[in-house]
Enzyme design. Structure first.
Site, PDB file in Angstrom:
ATOM      1  N   ASP A  75       0.836  -1.205   0.000  1.00  0.00           N
ATOM      2  CA  ASP A  75       0.000   0.000   0.000  1.00  0.00           C
ATOM      3  C   ASP A  75       0.873   1.259   0.000  1.00  0.00           C
ATOM      4  OD1 ASP A  75      -2.308   1.501   0.160  1.00  0.00           O
ATOM      5  OD2 ASP A  75      -3.074   0.533   1.965  1.00  0.00           O
ATOM      6  N   ASP A 132     -10.687   1.988  -3.305  1.00  0.00           N
ATOM      7  CA  ASP A 132     -11.262   1.718  -1.981  1.00  0.00           C
ATOM      8  C   ASP A 132     -12.787   1.772  -2.039  1.00  0.00           C
ATOM      9  OD1 ASP A 132      -9.041   1.158  -0.558  1.00  0.00           O
ATOM     10  OD2 ASP A 132      -8.938   3.041   0.530  1.00  0.00           O
TER      11      ASP A 132
HETATM   12  C1  DGJ Z   1      -5.869   1.802   2.008  1.00  0.00           C
HETATM   13  C2  DGJ Z   1      -6.220   0.612   1.175  1.00  0.00           C
HETATM   14  O1  DGJ Z   1      -6.685   1.013  -0.062  1.00  0.00           O
HETATM   15  C3  DGJ Z   1      -7.238  -0.240   1.917  1.00  0.00           C
HETATM   16  O2  DGJ Z   1      -7.645  -1.302   1.116  1.00  0.00           O
HETATM   17  C4  DGJ Z   1      -6.620  -0.710   3.190  1.00  0.00           C
HETATM   18  O3  DGJ Z   1      -5.552  -1.565   2.912  1.00  0.00           O
HETATM   19  C5  DGJ Z   1      -6.158   0.480   4.001  1.00  0.00           C
HETATM   20  N1  DGJ Z   1      -5.308   1.353   3.254  1.00  0.00           N
HETATM   21  C6  DGJ Z   1      -5.431   0.022   5.238  1.00  0.00           C
HETATM   22  O4  DGJ Z   1      -4.902   1.068   5.933  1.00  0.00           O
END
Ligand code: DGJ
Length: 738
Positions: A479, A548
């Site tokens: 991430d 997300d």
């Molecule tokens: C952002 C990501 O896009 C989510 O899927 C998740 O992993 C969160 N970060 C976790 O902090």
């Protein structure tokens, strides 16, 4: 009085002719350096169906004649008088826009390039053309490299800039490539957006002057503008299946700029590359700067073919382990967020395995002891297991998953640090910061300075140490949740303007090292969702987290935009709970599955909160997905309609031999029963083949003709009349030819 007389005498001496004869200032001779004449030549850069035609003049200038469908070049016919610079530079005639600008040690700003040699080599379906150019005054050398992927109709081009001098020069603009597209009207499709709102399609007529799409976010590209586009030529309307379309995408995960410079001469110059914003780059003596590749494709049959060209090319040549199928999964994020202990996770693993999913991914929240990661305000940087949450260890969880017959994966965000962490205290010099200024926080975190080799080692170490937690880790979700603000690198000292370039090069060198050591682990590229969706990162990553935003109805548009450039095998696409956590929308479980099944299917919820009926339905969808997912991963995509402008949208994925297909359809509006059922005409099938059409993921059937046999020609001409009445009605059909 004496003083005044003395002054008058001085003035008289100065103005009296011949008095006190001064040395004449030395006038430097302006010798014009001669450029050697060369034999003019035609340079054809060709794929199976397309052709980029360049030529050299007898002076050695490199010009572009055309880019379009492949034509016979022998004998060469040139019907247009005007040729365009193939790589416009700052120097000589003033251009509206330039690909290269250089400041030389004496302050000189002019570069003029002439061809010194052309080579062409063929290997493994790629024809590489290298054109060497030289400035005879400054001696700067530039190599333009064009790689033609013959079968896929994609041309990758980039520039390499060499400073053969004894002093450093400064690159103030250093694009990868330029191309000229003639036409009367141009419709530009580009992708804007934000968090949970990525790849929103934007269509605009290209105005006269310069229009740019760009990113200045440092670590990311996609939230606000993806480094890609489609340009419909001589068209006012966007079409999936007709008209000339030029599409482009840049292989770069940082600041980029793609300029569309339209002039009254009846064409658009496209210049693409790293964004020169705050990025003057010093190029030392003997050093070469290699720009990222710009990818081009041309389709004479609308946007659909342009997308398919990129998709095929990406699967065969670009995506790490492209062409393979990645497992279905349950991700812990929306189901548990930061709140879990071992029993919560083993319970999720049990449920994932029971529903037929193949991998469990433990997301954020598993690490940091002194500053436990119980929310997003602490712990990033301290990559040690939080034994209060998981005393048994990661290997226990991974083994547990394996015992249940599924794989195990885990989340990291190695480029970032929370101020509340041991790492931030131990290495303040690793943080991106500007002297004397407060370090800006976003999501309570700071960015680590990846231009620094020590930080690169640290980031590699985070991955490496995480992999040591268990030899059963088969998937890493990487991430990167924020952009660079108030740039500043302790490491770069006075050369701050290298930062944006060195950060991304640092990132690539880390992931390249990781790939050497861990060639088989599946690595997902996530950046707060889809902020790092680009072909640069995909050389190292197997898939990306598309967004997300897991709400099926808004995801349709995000996935539609993404599919314009990036193939479905990459799109992490999850079924989540309702009301949706991002949008609050309520959609039926079937609709959520039918949308998620068009990418790499996953789930992201707490299965304990599902009813027994829902779990049974989920198991059925997952099972049938396994039957056709090779089509989603490797088939050719045909988009039917447009979720922005039509309330019935569909997708067909067809196998290369056209013997199998899967068709998805969605209703995004209410239709009165009094209206005729909407008809969808399929595309991409073999007209002469007869297909058995079987509906899948059914709660009840949406088509009276289910399980019948129909000719491809019929399905594409007459279509299927779907019994869609309500918003969120949806259907999936599997087609198999005899
Ligand atoms: C952002 C990501 O896009 C989510 O899927 C998740 O992993 C969160 N970060 C976790 O902090």
């Amino acid at each position: 009085m004496k003083k005044t007389l003395f002054l008058i005498a001085l003035i008289c001496m100065a103005v009296a002719p011949g008095a006190n004869a001064r040395k004449k200032p030395q006038v430097k001779q302006h010798t014009v350096v001669e450029v050697p004449k060369v034999q003019p030549q035609l340079i054809a850069i060709e794929t199976e169906n397309t052709q980029l035609l360049l030529k050299t003049t007898d002076k050695g200038e490199l010009q572009q004649l055309r880019y379009g469908v492949k034509l016979d070049t022998a004998p060469f016919e040139n019907t247009r008088k005007r040729a365009h610079d193939a790589f416009p530079v700052a120097g000589g005639y003033t251009r509206d826009d330039v690909a290269l600008s250089v400041t030389y040690p004496d302050g000189n700003l002019n570069t003029e390039l002439y061809v010194t040699g052309v080579t062409q080599n063929k290997a493994a379906g790629i024809v590489t053309t290298e054109i060497s150019l030289k400035d005879y005054v400054t001696l700067l050398e530039v190599k333009l490299v064009y790689e033609a992927y013959v079968k896929e109709d994609v041309i990758a081009s980039h520039s390499e800039i060499l400073n053969p001098g004894k002093k450093p020069v400064t690159l103030t603009g250093y694009a990868s490539a330029a191309i000229n597209i003639p036409g009367e009207e141009f419709l530009l499709t580009s992708f804007h957006g934000d968090w949970a709102y990525e790849m929103q399609v934007q269509r605009t007529e290209v105005p006269y002057g310069i229009t740019s799409i760009q990113s200045r976010k440092g670590t990311q590209t996609t939230y606000n503008a993806n480094p890609s586009f489609l340009l419909s030529v001589d068209a006012r309307e966007f079409s999936e299946s007709s008209g000339d379309v030029v599409a482009g995408a840049l292989e770069w995960s940082g600041n980029y700029k793609i300029d569309f410079s339209r002039s009254t001469s009846g064409s658009v110059d496209i210049i693409a590359g790293i964004n020169p914003y705050n990025s003057e780059y010093p190029l030392g003596p003997g050093k070469t700067f290699r720009t990222p590749r710009m990818l081009w494709t041309f389709s004479p049959r609308g946007a659909g073919q342009a997308s398919r060209n990129f998709h095929r090319w990406a699967r065969r040549h670009q995506i790490y382990s492209g062409g393979t199928v990645n497992p279905t999964l349950l991700n812990s994020w929306e189901g548990a967020y930061f709140t879990f202990t071992t029993p919560v996770l083993t319970g999720m693993i049990d449920d994932a395995a029971a529903m037929g999913l193949e991998l469990f991914v433990l997301d954020d929240g598993w690490f940091a002891k002194d500053f436990p990661r119980n929310n997003d305000s602490a712990g990033l940087g301290d990559w040690e297991l939080n034994t209060d949450k998981i005393p048994e260890g990661i290997d226990y969880l991974a083994s547990y998953a394996n015992e249940k017959g599924i794989k195990f994966g885990i989340w990291i965000e190695p480029e970032m640090v929370n101020p509340r962490s041991n790492l931030a205290a131990a290495h303040p010099e690793w943080v991106v910061r500007s002297p004397g200024r407060e370090i800006i926080q976003k999501r309570n975190q700071w960015v680590l300075d990846l231009s620094n080799p020590d930080v690169q080692d640290f980031v590699f170490g985070v991955f490496d140490r995480t992999m040591q937690l268990s030899d059963k880790i088969e998937y890493i979700k990487w991430d990167c949740n924020r952009s660079v603000e108030s740039l500043g690198s302790d490491y770069l000292g006075p050369e701050q303007s290298r930062f944006y370039v060195d950060y991304i090069q640092g990132l690539y060198s880390v992931v390249a090292r990781i790939r050497e050591k861990y060639p088989n682990v599946i690595v997902q590229c996530c950046s707060g969702g889809g902020a790092r969706v680009d072909y640069g990162s995909l050389k190292y990553f197997n898939e990306f987290w598309t967004s997300d935003n897991t709400d099926a109805i808004t995801r349709i548009k995000i996935q539609y935009g993404t599919s314009m450039i990036y193939p479905a095998c990459l799109h992490g696409s999850h079924v989540s709970a309702v009301p949706n956590h991002q949008t609050g929308n309520m959609t039926p479980l079937k609709f959520r599955f039918d949308v998620a099944c068009t990418g790499r299917l996953g789930m992201e919820l707490q299965p304990k909160n599902m009813t027994e009926d829902e779990r049974v339905f989920a198991s059925r969808c997952i099972e049938s997905y396994k039957q056709y997912r090779d089509l989603v991963f490797t088939g050719d995509l045909y988009r039917l309609g447009d979720p922005w402008n039509t309330d019935l949208y569909g997708l067909v994925y067809v196998s290369e031999d056209k013997s199998r297909a899967v068709f998805f359809a969605y209703s995004t509006t209410f239709r009165s029963r009094a209206l005729a059922a909407p008809v969808v005409k399929l595309q991409g099938l073999d007209p002469s083949k007869q297909y058995k059409v079987t509906e899948l993921n059914t709660d009840h059937s949406y088509w009276w003709g289910n399980a019948g046999r129909y000719k491809g020609e019929y399905l594409m001409t007459e279509g299927i009349d779907l019994n869609f009445r309500r918003m969120f009605d949806s259907a999936v059909f599997y087609l198999e030819a005899r």
